[in-house]
Design a protein around this motif. Structure first.
Motif, mmCIF file in Angstrom:
data_model
loop_
_atom_site.group_PDB
_atom_site.id
_atom_site.type_symbol
_atom_site.label_atom_id
_atom_site.label_comp_id
_atom_site.label_asym_id
_atom_site.label_seq_id
_atom_site.Cartn_x
_atom_site.Cartn_y
_atom_site.Cartn_z
ATOM 1 N N ARG A 15 57.393 -48.438 -51.622
ATOM 2 C CA ARG A 15 57.042 -48.956 -52.944
ATOM 3 C C ARG A 15 55.738 -48.335 -53.438
ATOM 4 O O ARG A 15 55.609 -47.989 -54.620
ATOM 5 C CB ARG A 15 56.927 -50.483 -52.905
ATOM 6 N N ALA A 16 54.773 -48.192 -52.541
ATOM 7 C CA ALA A 16 53.493 -47.604 -52.936
ATOM 8 C C ALA A 16 53.687 -46.180 -53.453
ATOM 9 O O ALA A 16 53.116 -45.792 -54.478
ATOM 10 C CB ALA A 16 52.531 -47.615 -51.752
ATOM 11 N N LEU A 17 54.495 -45.397 -52.754
ATOM 12 C CA LEU A 17 54.733 -44.013 -53.172
ATOM 13 C C LEU A 17 55.443 -43.959 -54.523
ATOM 14 O O LEU A 17 55.063 -43.164 -55.395
ATOM 15 C CB LEU A 17 55.564 -43.282 -52.118
ATOM 16 N N VAL A 18 56.451 -44.793 -54.717
ATOM 17 C CA VAL A 18 57.200 -44.772 -55.979
ATOM 18 C C VAL A 18 56.312 -45.219 -57.141
ATOM 19 O O VAL A 18 56.363 -44.636 -58.241
ATOM 20 C CB VAL A 18 58.473 -45.649 -55.877
ATOM 21 N N ILE A 19 55.488 -46.237 -56.927
ATOM 22 C CA ILE A 19 54.560 -46.671 -57.979
ATOM 23 C C ILE A 19 53.621 -45.533 -58.349
ATOM 24 O O ILE A 19 53.362 -45.268 -59.537
ATOM 25 C CB ILE A 19 53.771 -47.915 -57.536
ATOM 26 N N PHE A 20 53.091 -44.860 -57.345
ATOM 27 C CA PHE A 20 52.225 -43.702 -57.601
ATOM 28 C C PHE A 20 52.959 -42.658 -58.441
ATOM 29 O O PHE A 20 52.442 -42.188 -59.468
ATOM 30 C CB PHE A 20 51.766 -43.112 -56.269
ATOM 31 N N LEU A 21 54.163 -42.300 -58.035
ATOM 32 C CA LEU A 21 54.910 -41.256 -58.731
ATOM 33 C C LEU A 21 55.234 -41.642 -60.171
ATOM 34 O O LEU A 21 55.185 -40.808 -61.074
ATOM 35 C CB LEU A 21 56.194 -40.938 -57.969
ATOM 36 N N LYS A 22 55.560 -42.911 -60.381
ATOM 37 C CA LYS A 22 55.892 -43.380 -61.728
ATOM 38 C C LYS A 22 54.682 -43.369 -62.662
ATOM 39 O O LYS A 22 54.824 -43.474 -63.882
ATOM 40 C CB LYS A 22 56.503 -44.782 -61.671
ATOM 41 N N ASN A 23 53.494 -43.243 -62.082
ATOM 42 C CA ASN A 23 52.276 -43.170 -62.888
ATOM 43 C C ASN A 23 51.730 -41.743 -62.964
ATOM 44 O O ASN A 23 50.564 -41.534 -63.291
ATOM 45 C CB ASN A 23 51.225 -44.105 -62.307
ATOM 46 N N ASP A 80 47.828 -30.939 -61.763
ATOM 47 C CA ASP A 80 47.785 -30.981 -63.229
ATOM 48 C C ASP A 80 48.712 -32.048 -63.808
ATOM 49 O O ASP A 80 48.647 -32.351 -65.005
ATOM 50 C CB ASP A 80 48.146 -29.613 -63.806
ATOM 51 N N LEU A 81 49.567 -32.641 -62.973
ATOM 52 C CA LEU A 81 50.499 -33.678 -63.436
ATOM 53 C C LEU A 81 50.099 -35.072 -62.957
ATOM 54 O O LEU A 81 50.799 -36.049 -63.224
ATOM 55 C CB LEU A 81 51.920 -33.360 -62.934
ATOM 56 N N VAL A 82 48.965 -35.155 -62.261
ATOM 57 C CA VAL A 82 48.515 -36.423 -61.683
ATOM 58 C C VAL A 82 47.168 -36.809 -62.286
ATOM 59 O O VAL A 82 46.190 -36.057 -62.114
ATOM 60 C CB VAL A 82 48.380 -36.313 -60.148
ATOM 61 N N PRO A 83 47.065 -37.951 -62.982
ATOM 62 C CA PRO A 83 45.760 -38.391 -63.477
ATOM 63 C C PRO A 83 44.741 -38.418 -62.335
ATOM 64 O O PRO A 83 45.036 -38.907 -61.243
ATOM 65 C CB PRO A 83 46.052 -39.803 -64.015
ATOM 66 N N ASP A 84 43.567 -37.901 -62.587
ATOM 67 C CA ASP A 84 42.611 -37.640 -61.517
ATOM 68 C C ASP A 84 42.191 -38.880 -60.737
ATOM 69 O O ASP A 84 41.870 -38.799 -59.549
ATOM 70 C CB ASP A 84 41.358 -36.960 -62.089
ATOM 71 N N HIS A 85 42.218 -40.052 -61.369
ATOM 72 C CA HIS A 85 41.728 -41.248 -60.676
ATOM 73 C C HIS A 85 42.606 -41.629 -59.483
ATOM 74 O O HIS A 85 42.147 -42.316 -58.565
ATOM 75 C CB HIS A 85 41.621 -42.429 -61.646
ATOM 76 N N TRP A 86 43.852 -41.167 -59.471
ATOM 77 C CA TRP A 86 44.730 -41.542 -58.356
ATOM 78 C C TRP A 86 44.275 -40.922 -57.035
ATOM 79 O O TRP A 86 44.297 -41.578 -55.990
ATOM 80 C CB TRP A 86 46.178 -41.138 -58.648
ATOM 81 N N TYR A 87 43.867 -39.668 -57.079
ATOM 82 C CA TYR A 87 43.364 -38.976 -55.881
ATOM 83 C C TYR A 87 42.399 -37.908 -56.372
ATOM 84 O O TYR A 87 42.762 -36.761 -56.572
ATOM 85 C CB TYR A 87 44.527 -38.357 -55.094
ATOM 86 N N LEU A 162 39.237 -50.547 -54.552
ATOM 87 C CA LEU A 162 38.889 -50.323 -53.149
ATOM 88 C C LEU A 162 38.104 -49.052 -52.890
ATOM 89 O O LEU A 162 37.335 -48.982 -51.928
ATOM 90 C CB LEU A 162 40.168 -50.277 -52.292
ATOM 91 N N ALA A 163 38.287 -48.037 -53.726
ATOM 92 C CA ALA A 163 37.733 -46.729 -53.371
ATOM 93 C C ALA A 163 37.144 -45.994 -54.566
ATOM 94 O O ALA A 163 37.338 -44.784 -54.713
ATOM 95 C CB ALA A 163 38.809 -45.876 -52.711
ATOM 96 N N GLY A 164 36.428 -46.707 -55.419
ATOM 97 C CA GLY A 164 35.824 -46.027 -56.559
ATOM 98 C C GLY A 164 35.767 -46.920 -57.780
ATOM 99 O O GLY A 164 35.947 -48.139 -57.693
ATOM 100 N N ASP A 165 35.545 -46.298 -58.921
ATOM 101 C CA ASP A 165 35.370 -47.067 -60.156
ATOM 102 C C ASP A 165 36.643 -47.150 -60.993
ATOM 103 O O ASP A 165 36.620 -47.583 -62.136
ATOM 104 C CB ASP A 165 34.227 -46.477 -60.995
ATOM 105 N N ASP A 166 37.764 -46.736 -60.419
ATOM 106 C CA ASP A 166 39.050 -46.829 -61.108
ATOM 107 C C ASP A 166 40.147 -46.981 -60.054
ATOM 108 O O ASP A 166 39.926 -46.730 -58.865
ATOM 109 C CB ASP A 166 39.297 -45.571 -61.951
ATOM 110 N N ILE A 167 41.310 -47.369 -60.488
ATOM 111 C CA ILE A 167 42.427 -47.550 -59.568
ATOM 112 C C ILE A 167 42.784 -46.219 -58.906
ATOM 113 O O ILE A 167 42.680 -45.156 -59.521
ATOM 114 C CB ILE A 167 43.651 -48.140 -60.306
ATOM 115 N N SER A 168 43.196 -46.285 -57.650
ATOM 116 C CA SER A 168 43.589 -45.088 -56.906
ATOM 117 C C SER A 168 44.775 -45.422 -56.017
ATOM 118 O O SER A 168 45.229 -46.580 -55.960
ATOM 119 C CB SER A 168 42.425 -44.568 -56.049
ATOM 120 N N VAL A 169 45.247 -44.435 -55.279
ATOM 121 C CA VAL A 169 46.357 -44.679 -54.362
ATOM 122 C C VAL A 169 45.969 -45.704 -53.293
ATOM 123 O O VAL A 169 46.827 -46.398 -52.745
ATOM 124 C CB VAL A 169 46.848 -43.375 -53.702
#
Length: 226
Positions: A15-23, A80-87, A162-169
């Motif tokens: 579920r975590a991986l799919v949520i990440f991918l959908k975003n 380039d397809l992943v918003p930077d805050h995720w990783y 948990l790991a910064g100033d925005d949501i991440s994986v």
């Protein structure tokens, strides 16, 4: 090229991986793998990952398993397809996410999944013939408390994420584990207002995707005989 993602959405890491991918804007398609039916042990799946675990991915001629490794690979290859805050690309910001992910397996997952196995899976996979001992339940409960304390006091502290100033994986991995225990009515955030607020924050940020990905878990929870 479309990334094939092999998952069973009753699984927390899936579920975590799919949520990440959908975003992200990474093109992907889901291939369902039924763990209970043993589909992860079929020869065709073993070719994708000899680990015989989900999630797994097939990206062209390249395939792999292990959630954290998959996330790092996808976030790097398709940066380039992943918003930077995720990783984040920034070394120090990325290191904070990596720090949590290094803790995650024995920390949040270790605590939440341990008690889930004892309270639900032992009985489920034995057809109700076996149950966790009182001693095992005691050990798992104590470990859950210890790991949630670390989650609150080390990673959250006075932070929203948990790991910064925005949501991440990191946040998605953690909350996917916490949600698993709701199947039999256990709320691991009970008596922990900081942790509960964090879970609500992640849900609010990610909905409606969060609930869509958790539909199978919600159905299991609704049908579970308490």
């Amino acid at each position: 090229m479309v990334v094939k993602v092999y998952v069973d959405l009753l699984s927390q890491p899936c579920r975590a991986l799919v949520i990440f991918l959908k975003n992200t804007k990474i093109p992907f398609e889901i291939e369902k793998v039924n763990l209970k039916a043993g589909e992860h042990k079929k020869p065709e799946f073993v070719k994708i990952t000899p680990l015989c675990t989900v999630p797994a991915i097939q990206d062209g001629d390249f395939s792999m398993g292990e959630t954290v490794a998959i996330i790092k690979y996808l976030a790097t290859k398709y940066a380039d397809l992943v918003p930077d805050h995720w990783y984040p690309k920034d070394l120090e910001k990325r290191a904070r996410v990596d720090e949590y992910m290094a803790f995650h397996h024995t920390g949040t997952r270790g605590g939440c999944c341990g008690i889930f196995i004892s309270e639900i899976l032992i009985s489920l996979f034995s057809g109700g013939k076996e149950h966790a001992s009182e001693e095992r339940l005691k050990i798992d409960t104590e470990n859950l408390t210890k790991q949630l304390d670390k989650l609150e006091n080390v990673f959250l502290q006075d932070n929203d994420w948990l790991a910064g100033d925005d949501i991440s994986v990191a946040d998605v991995l953690a909350v996917s584990e916490i949600m698993q225990n709701t199947v039999n009515g256990r709320d691991v955030t009970e008596g922990r207002p900081k942790l509960r607020a964090f879970v609500d924050r992640v849900k609010d940020r990610l909905n409606p995707t969060f609930d869509e990905v958790h539909e199978a878990l919600y159905a299991w929870r609704d049908s579970y005989e308490k």
